[in-house]
Design a protein around this motif. Sequence first.
Motif, PDB file in Angstrom:
ATOM      1  N   PRO A  87       0.791  -1.238   0.000  1.00 26.83           N
ATOM      2  CA  PRO A  87       0.000   0.000   0.000  1.00 26.83           C
ATOM      3  C   PRO A  87       0.822   1.287   0.000  1.00 26.83           C
ATOM      4  CG  PRO A  87      -0.119  -1.108   2.137  1.00 26.83           C
ATOM      5  CD  PRO A  87       0.614  -2.016   1.214  1.00 26.83           C
ATOM      6  N   ASP A  88       2.090   1.234   0.374  1.00 28.67           N
ATOM      7  CA  ASP A  88       2.898   2.448   0.436  1.00 28.67           C
ATOM      8  C   ASP A  88       3.566   2.812  -0.891  1.00 28.67           C
ATOM      9  OD1 ASP A  88       2.249   2.727   3.120  1.00 28.67           O
ATOM     10  OD2 ASP A  88       3.967   1.518   3.776  1.00 28.67           O
ATOM     11  N   VAL A  89       3.423   1.959  -1.889  1.00 26.52           N
ATOM     12  CA  VAL A  89       4.034   2.211  -3.199  1.00 26.52           C
ATOM     13  C   VAL A  89       3.068   3.026  -4.056  1.00 26.52           C
ATOM     14  CG1 VAL A  89       4.861   1.132  -5.322  1.00 26.52           C
ATOM     15  CG2 VAL A  89       5.389   0.080  -3.104  1.00 26.52           C
ATOM     16  N   CYS A  90       3.587   4.052  -4.703  1.00 26.75           N
ATOM     17  CA  CYS A  90       2.791   4.794  -5.694  1.00 26.75           C
ATOM     18  C   CYS A  90       2.893   3.996  -6.994  1.00 26.75           C
ATOM     19  CB  CYS A  90       3.321   6.209  -5.885  1.00 26.75           C
ATOM     20  SG  CYS A  90       2.398   7.103  -7.162  1.00 26.75           S
ATOM     21  N   TRP A  91       1.872   3.186  -7.250  1.00 25.90           N
ATOM     22  CA  TRP A  91       1.938   2.248  -8.353  1.00 25.90           C
ATOM     23  C   TRP A  91       1.913   2.912  -9.722  1.00 25.90           C
ATOM     24  CZ3 TRP A  91       3.925  -2.226  -7.940  1.00 25.90           C
ATOM     25  CH2 TRP A  91       3.957  -2.840  -6.689  1.00 25.90           C
ATOM     26  N   THR A  92       1.297   4.052  -9.823  1.00 24.29           N
ATOM     27  CA  THR A  92       1.308   4.760 -11.100  1.00 24.29           C
ATOM     28  C   THR A  92       2.728   5.186 -11.453  1.00 24.29           C
ATOM     29  OG1 THR A  92      -0.939   5.542 -10.733  1.00 24.29           O
ATOM     30  CG2 THR A  92       0.338   6.686 -12.398  1.00 24.29           C
ATOM     31  N   LYS A  93       3.414   5.815 -10.500  1.00 27.57           N
ATOM     32  CA  LYS A  93       4.793   6.240 -10.747  1.00 27.57           C
ATOM     33  C   LYS A  93       5.714   5.045 -10.973  1.00 27.57           C
ATOM     34  CE  LYS A  93       4.829  10.656  -8.323  1.00 27.57           C
ATOM     35  NZ  LYS A  93       5.398  11.413  -7.197  1.00 27.57           N
TER      36      LYS A  93
END
Length: 128
Positions: A87-93
Amino acid sequence: DMVSNVYLPKLEEGILKKLETMGQEWIDVPMLARTHGQPASPTRVGKEILVFVERLRNQLVAIKNHTYLAKFGGATGGFNAHAVSFPDVCWTKFSDSFITGLGLTRSQYTTQIAHYDDVAALFHAMMR
Protein backbone atom coordinates in the motif's frame (compact mmCIF):
# COMPACT_ATOMS: atom_id res chain seq x y z
CA ASP A 1 13.64 -6.22 -31.93
CA MET A 2 12.42 -7.86 -35.11
CA VAL A 3 11.12 -4.65 -36.68
CA SER A 4 14.37 -2.72 -36.18
CA ASN A 5 16.83 -5.56 -36.70
CA VAL A 6 15.20 -7.59 -39.47
CA TYR A 7 12.20 -5.98 -41.16
CA LEU A 8 13.46 -2.40 -41.63
CA PRO A 9 16.96 -3.33 -42.89
CA LYS A 10 15.50 -5.78 -45.43
CA LEU A 11 12.98 -3.20 -46.57
CA GLU A 12 15.46 -0.31 -46.77
CA GLU A 13 18.60 -2.08 -47.96
CA GLY A 14 16.89 -4.66 -50.11
CA ILE A 15 13.51 -3.77 -51.51
CA LEU A 16 13.71 0.03 -51.54
CA LYS A 17 17.21 0.15 -53.01
CA LYS A 18 16.19 -2.28 -55.75
CA LEU A 19 13.02 -0.28 -56.52
CA GLU A 20 14.96 3.00 -56.58
CA THR A 21 17.47 1.48 -58.99
CA MET A 22 14.66 0.15 -61.19
CA GLY A 23 12.95 3.55 -61.08
CA GLN A 24 16.08 5.27 -62.34
CA GLU A 25 16.80 2.59 -64.96
CA TRP A 26 13.24 2.79 -66.31
CA ILE A 27 12.82 6.58 -65.93
CA ASP A 28 12.54 7.17 -69.70
CA VAL A 29 10.39 4.15 -70.61
CA PRO A 30 6.95 5.40 -71.61
CA MET A 31 3.71 3.78 -70.62
CA LEU A 32 0.06 4.65 -70.74
CA ALA A 33 -1.28 5.77 -67.38
CA ARG A 34 -4.73 4.88 -66.21
CA THR A 35 -7.27 6.81 -64.21
CA HIS A 36 -10.53 5.40 -62.92
CA GLY A 37 -9.63 2.17 -64.70
CA GLN A 38 -9.46 3.85 -68.09
CA PRO A 39 -6.54 4.83 -70.32
CA ALA A 40 -5.25 8.33 -69.56
CA SER A 41 -2.24 10.48 -70.38
CA PRO A 42 1.24 9.02 -70.90
CA THR A 43 3.63 8.57 -68.00
CA ARG A 44 6.95 6.81 -67.47
CA VAL A 45 7.50 3.40 -65.88
CA GLY A 46 10.34 4.72 -63.72
CA LYS A 47 8.21 7.55 -62.37
CA GLU A 48 5.46 5.11 -61.42
CA ILE A 49 7.97 2.91 -59.57
CA LEU A 50 9.29 5.99 -57.75
CA VAL A 51 5.73 6.88 -56.71
CA PHE A 52 5.59 3.51 -54.97
CA VAL A 53 9.04 4.13 -53.40
CA GLU A 54 7.81 7.42 -51.96
CA ARG A 55 4.75 5.74 -50.50
CA LEU A 56 6.93 3.05 -48.92
CA ARG A 57 9.20 5.71 -47.43
CA ASN A 58 6.17 7.41 -45.86
CA GLN A 59 5.23 4.11 -44.20
CA LEU A 60 8.83 3.68 -43.01
CA VAL A 61 8.52 6.96 -41.12
CA ALA A 62 5.35 5.68 -39.43
CA ILE A 63 7.02 2.39 -38.52
CA LYS A 64 10.19 4.03 -37.19
CA ASN A 65 8.16 6.48 -35.08
CA HIS A 66 5.82 3.79 -33.76
CA THR A 67 5.08 3.90 -30.03
CA TYR A 68 5.01 0.48 -28.39
CA LEU A 69 2.48 0.32 -25.54
CA ALA A 70 2.40 -1.89 -22.47
CA LYS A 71 -0.22 -2.73 -19.85
CA PHE A 72 0.76 -2.62 -16.19
CA GLY A 73 -2.17 -2.24 -13.84
CA GLY A 74 -3.27 -5.63 -12.64
CA ALA A 75 -6.14 -7.84 -13.67
CA THR A 76 -8.61 -5.04 -14.36
CA GLY A 77 -6.28 -2.07 -14.70
CA GLY A 78 -6.88 -0.54 -11.26
CA PHE A 79 -3.73 -1.70 -9.38
CA ASN A 80 -6.05 -3.38 -6.87
CA ALA A 81 -3.87 -6.36 -5.91
CA HIS A 82 -0.79 -4.14 -6.04
CA ALA A 83 -2.25 -1.63 -3.60
CA VAL A 84 -3.37 -4.34 -1.16
CA SER A 85 0.01 -6.07 -1.24
CA PHE A 86 2.18 -2.95 -1.05
CA PRO A 87 0.00 0.00 0.00
CA ASP A 88 2.90 2.45 0.44
CA VAL A 89 4.03 2.21 -3.20
CA CYS A 90 2.79 4.79 -5.69
CA TRP A 91 1.94 2.25 -8.35
CA THR A 92 1.31 4.76 -11.10
CA LYS A 93 4.79 6.24 -10.75
CA PHE A 94 6.39 2.84 -10.27
CA SER A 95 4.73 1.29 -13.31
CA ASP A 96 5.44 4.34 -15.49
CA SER A 97 9.11 4.19 -14.51
CA PHE A 98 9.34 0.43 -14.99
CA ILE A 99 7.62 0.42 -18.39
CA THR A 100 9.57 3.46 -19.62
CA GLY A 101 12.77 1.69 -18.58
CA LEU A 102 11.87 -1.07 -21.00
CA GLY A 103 11.55 1.44 -23.84
CA LEU A 104 7.75 1.24 -23.86
CA THR A 105 4.90 3.62 -23.06
CA ARG A 106 2.38 2.58 -20.42
CA SER A 107 -1.30 2.57 -21.33
CA GLN A 108 -2.71 4.67 -18.49
CA TYR A 109 -6.23 3.26 -18.44
CA THR A 110 -6.81 -0.40 -19.21
CA THR A 111 -9.18 -3.26 -18.59
CA GLN A 112 -8.32 -6.93 -18.31
CA ILE A 113 -6.40 -6.89 -21.60
CA ALA A 114 -4.10 -4.49 -23.41
CA HIS A 115 -5.65 -2.27 -26.07
CA TYR A 116 -3.59 -3.70 -28.96
CA ASP A 117 -4.34 -0.61 -31.05
CA ASP A 118 -0.61 0.09 -31.25
CA VAL A 119 0.07 -3.37 -32.64
CA ALA A 120 -2.72 -2.98 -35.18
CA ALA A 121 -1.31 0.40 -36.28
CA LEU A 122 2.19 -1.08 -36.67
CA PHE A 123 0.97 -4.04 -38.72
CA HIS A 124 -1.22 -1.82 -40.84
CA ALA A 125 1.76 0.42 -41.68
CA MET A 126 3.77 -2.71 -42.55
CA MET A 127 0.93 -3.97 -44.71
CA ARG A 128 0.64 -0.69 -46.62
